[in-house]
Write a protein that holds these residues in place. Structure first.
Motif, PDB file in Angstrom:
ATOM      1  N   TYR A  33      84.131  49.248   6.230  1.00 58.24           N
ATOM      2  CA  TYR A  33      83.217  48.801   7.284  1.00 58.24           C
ATOM      3  C   TYR A  33      83.612  47.148   7.383  1.00 58.24           C
ATOM      4  O   TYR A  33      83.874  46.539   6.469  1.00 58.24           O
ATOM      5  N   VAL A  34      83.643  46.578   8.705  1.00 59.08           N
ATOM      6  CA  VAL A  34      83.895  45.344   9.069  1.00 59.08           C
ATOM      7  C   VAL A  34      82.706  44.746   9.914  1.00 59.08           C
ATOM      8  O   VAL A  34      82.457  45.280  10.869  1.00 59.08           O
ATOM      9  N   CYS A  35      82.333  43.417   9.264  1.00 59.69           N
ATOM     10  CA  CYS A  35      81.258  42.867  10.024  1.00 59.69           C
ATOM     11  C   CYS A  35      81.970  41.400  10.737  1.00 59.69           C
ATOM     12  O   CYS A  35      82.180  40.717  10.068  1.00 59.69           O
ATOM     13  N   SER A  36      82.146  41.627  11.960  1.00 57.15           N
ATOM     14  CA  SER A  36      82.622  40.360  12.650  1.00 57.15           C
ATOM     15  C   SER A  36      81.603  39.700  13.069  1.00 57.15           C
ATOM     16  O   SER A  36      81.068  39.953  14.294  1.00 57.15           O
ATOM     17  N   VAL A  37      81.495  38.449  12.512  1.00 60.59           N
ATOM     18  CA  VAL A  37      80.374  37.510  13.068  1.00 60.59           C
ATOM     19  C   VAL A  37      80.883  36.213  13.058  1.00 60.59           C
ATOM     20  O   VAL A  37      82.007  35.754  12.273  1.00 60.59           O
ATOM     21  N   GLU A  38      80.516  35.244  14.190  1.00 64.21           N
ATOM     22  CA  GLU A  38      81.437  34.159  14.293  1.00 64.21           C
ATOM     23  C   GLU A  38      81.076  33.066  13.087  1.00 64.21           C
ATOM     24  O   GLU A  38      79.869  33.331  12.375  1.00 64.21           O
ATOM     25  N   MET A  39      81.845  32.198  12.802  1.00 59.76           N
ATOM     26  CA  MET A  39      81.818  31.371  11.575  1.00 59.76           C
ATOM     27  C   MET A  39      80.567  30.325  11.853  1.00 59.76           C
ATOM     28  O   MET A  39      80.223  29.868  12.779  1.00 59.76           O
ATOM     29  N   PHE A 538      79.054  27.120  16.978  1.00 62.00           N
ATOM     30  CA  PHE A 538      78.600  28.277  17.569  1.00 62.00           C
ATOM     31  C   PHE A 538      76.696  28.078  17.670  1.00 62.00           C
ATOM     32  O   PHE A 538      76.324  27.469  16.891  1.00 62.00           O
ATOM     33  N   CYS A 539      76.369  28.853  18.574  1.00 63.94           N
ATOM     34  CA  CYS A 539      74.785  28.448  18.637  1.00 63.94           C
ATOM     35  C   CYS A 539      74.091  29.186  17.683  1.00 63.94           C
ATOM     36  O   CYS A 539      74.095  30.497  17.617  1.00 63.94           O
ATOM     37  N   CYS A 540      73.577  28.398  16.957  1.00 63.02           N
ATOM     38  CA  CYS A 540      72.429  28.967  15.735  1.00 63.02           C
ATOM     39  C   CYS A 540      71.196  29.073  15.989  1.00 63.02           C
ATOM     40  O   CYS A 540      70.384  30.062  15.703  1.00 63.02           O
TER      41      CYS A 540
END
Length: 646
Positions: A33-39, A538-540
């Motif tokens: 599985y790959v979890c692609s989330v912005e840094m 990125f927007c937190c």
């Protein structure tokens, strides 16, 4: 499998979906599985919180077996070590051990034999006297969640885990490592093979042939060239030295057998490495033109064996029909640049079988991105290279310095501690001298770093530029027993766009083999994207405005990032030079007036070292008038005399 792709307004909105997805994968069946989330959104902490919550829940969904969480930096182990009691931390003996000899032995074992540091602690007197390294293991012997540094990603540790979570790590690069034999070591082995104590004619012949290749290596063509022989070229030279292909095969098999059977205790590691070199050379002889990649490389420094750690065999198996399947739960937390493609090539699992959760959020309000792309240019020697490269570090440093000076003029309340720079080592040293307190970082050490957290201006220059020969050797080791890699390259045109619709066409070099191109982009563009995300753009949270300006000096098309504007590099550098020269000439003119000397073009030339053409360019725009006005405010008069033309 269909990927779960979602666009969210901010990280707080994406958090529930991400936690639910992680909980399902941690308690579900085995798979990749790959979890692609912005840094910058805290995906590492969210994954740890989800795992610790499942580990401590007495009823309902619970963790199955033992979970290992691998992070790229030791600082993260300290940072996340206080989340919950079931979390066990493993830092590694080289960070906690206080006995120098044991620490040295641990490093030797880890580097030469691929063994873990525990082997070195077996006879240590500190083992039963409160050793902090082993105390943390004994205190957490019943824990189901274990936090490791990335260097623990080795077979003995993975054997004990049921679930593996890798944070911002490239499994492809972690799956191979080089082993080096200097020519002095080869000569020592040859001397031993000729001795009566442990002599072997077969091994001596093979080592003598290996030593003879030093004279056959090509001469370096330029400063950074590293000529080498591998694959068929290396086999051809060995055949010529030993008298034919059959003789080469027999010598390699005999040398391998002797090396394995006669391992002296004081030279065991070197014997094993020699045996592995001969074993790999014998195996490469069986490869056809379309199958198998070379792993043994001969250079002027010695012999290098790129050896696979066997992670892919440990993590992925084959069913009766030959289809690959994951033996464990493998979750890779990443920003998503070429991750699925690399994992597919590495493990032999189709891309469609890798389930992905993709949480994309926009840039925070107040974040402005400016890109200064450059195409390739022709130097005096006919070498084409980008303007912002390691060789052109002075140009890169001056362009960054101009940006910092402009920011200082526009925001005089800020200090260099409010700015950040990511680039080459020489650029960082130069800029730190010019702007004391400036935050700097190098490529290759970005994952998990908080150095740029909170900056108001971040300049990202160039990209990670690995040595091409080393990159190819590493890539061939990754795909050692797979289809042979195509090493050709070609030029492609890449069109960059900004929000205003402006375009810039840059020509880039790409590899013909998609596997090589995926690895190359992960190393180069992936590092630039890592540097981009280190400043947390990125927007937190909704309604939170981020005062951040990011300048990208380079022609890299970052995934999902559309710059606010594109700036022509030539015009940008010319403007920066003109501004610096103007300020330098003004200060020099004021100094000349204060000394009471004559102010003219020649005096400005002598004071600044600029050419006559450069000085006249600025004097025609009213520079002398501004100097006169400044002198008048200070109660001084200007002596001006025309210089006669010779």
């Amino acid at each position: 499998m269909t990927p779960s792709v979602g666009s969210y307004a901010d990280f707080r909105t994406a958090k529930p979906a991400l936690q639910e997805w992680l909980a399902n994968k941690l308690t579900g069946p085995n798979g990749l599985y790959v979890c692609s989330v912005e840094m910058g959104g805290g995906k590492t902490r969210l994954a740890l919180e989800a795992a610790t919550r499942l580990a401590s829940t007495p009823v309902g969904r619970q963790l199955v077996g033992k979970v290992g969480f691998f992070v790229p930096r030791y600082e993260q182990i300290e940072q996340f070590g206080t989340l919950a009691s079931p979390l066990a931390r493993h830092k590694g003996a080289e960070r906690l051990c206080i006995a120098p000899q044991q620490r040295k032995l641990a490093m030797v074992l880890d580097v030469q034999n691929g063994q873990t540091q525990e082997r070195a602690c077996g006879d240590c007197p500190m083992l039963r006297q409160g050793c902090p390294y082993w105390k943390q293991d004994s205190d957490a012997s019943n824990a189901s969640l274990h936090l490791y540094a990335m260097n623990h990603l080795v077979k003995p540790v993975l054997d004990t885990l049921d679930t593996i979570i890798v944070d911002d790590g490239c499994l492809a690069r972690a799956s191979v490592r080089p082993f080096h034999l200097s020519w002095a070591q080869v000569e020592a082995e040859l001397k031993l093979a000729k001795s009566k104590k442990a002599g072997s004619k077969e091994k001596a012949r093979a080592l003598q042939a290996l030593l003879g290749i030093r004279e056959k290596l090509p001469k370096p063509r330029h400063e950074h060239d590293r000529p080498s022989l591998s694959g068929y070229a290396l086999q051809k030279e060995l055949q010529a030295a030993l008298g034919g292909l059959a003789e080469l095969g027999a010598a390699l098999v005999a040398a391998k057998r002797v090396s394995l059977s006669r391992q002296l205790p004081q030279r065991g590691a070197q014997h094993r490495l020699i045996a592995r070199v001969f074993s790999r050379l014998a195996k490469e002889m069986e490869h056809t033109d379309q199958f198998g990649n070379p792993m043994v490389v001969v250079t002027a420094q010695g012999v290098t064996l790129w050896r696979k750690r066997g992670l892919e065999k440990l993590l992925v198996g084959r069913d009766a029909d030959g289809k690959p399947f994951a033996k464990k739960r493998i979750i890779v937390l990443n920003a998503g640049h070429q991750t699925k493609r690399i994992l597919s090539h590495l493990f032999g699992i189709p891309v469609d079988s890798i389930e992905e959760f993709s949480a994309r959020v926009p840039l925070s309000p107040g974040v402005h991105v400016t890109q200064v792309p450059t195409g390739a240019r022709d130097s005096a020697k006919g070498v084409r290279r980008p303007l912002f490269s390691r060789k052109n570090w002075k140009t890169t440093a001056l362009a960054a310095a101009e940006r910092f000076e402009r920011r200082q003029r526009e925001h005089p309340e800020e200090t260099p501690a409010d700015w950040g720079f990511v680039g080459f080592n020489k650029c960082c040293r130069y800029l730190r001298r010019c702007f004391p307190g400036l935050r700097t970082a190098y490529y290759g050490n970005q994952a998990g770093s908080n150095t740029m957290n909170g900056v108001k201006l971040c300049v990202i220059a160039g990209n990670q530029q690995p040595h091409p020969a080393t990159f190819l050797e590493e890539a061939q080791a990754v795909f050692g027993d797979a289809e042979r890699l195509k090493l050709g390259t070609r030029q492609e045109a890449v069109t960059l766009r900004d929000k205003a619709g402006n375009t810039f066409v840059a020509r880039v070099t790409v590899w013909e083999d998609p596997r090589l191109q995926a690895l190359w982009e992960a190393v180069t563009v992936g590092e630039v994207y890592q540097a981009f995300g280190r400043s947390r753009p990125f927007c937190c949270e909704a309604g939170v405005t981020r005062d951040l300006e990011i300048i990208v000096l380079g022609s890299h098309s970052l995934p999902g990032i559309l710059p606010d504007r594109l700036v022509d590099a030539a015009a940008e550098l010319a403007t920066g030079r003109d501004a610096r020269n103007e300020a330098m000439l003004f200060n020099a003119g004021v100094a000349i007036v204060r000394r009471g000397d004559v102010l003219n073009v020649r005096a400005l030339q002598n004071e600044t070292g600029l050419s006559k053409r450069q000085v006249e360019k600025h004097t025609q725009t009213g520079l002398l008038t501004r100097i006169s006005n400044e002198a008048a405010r200070g109660g001084l008069s200007v002596k001006r005399r025309q210089v006669r033309k010779s």
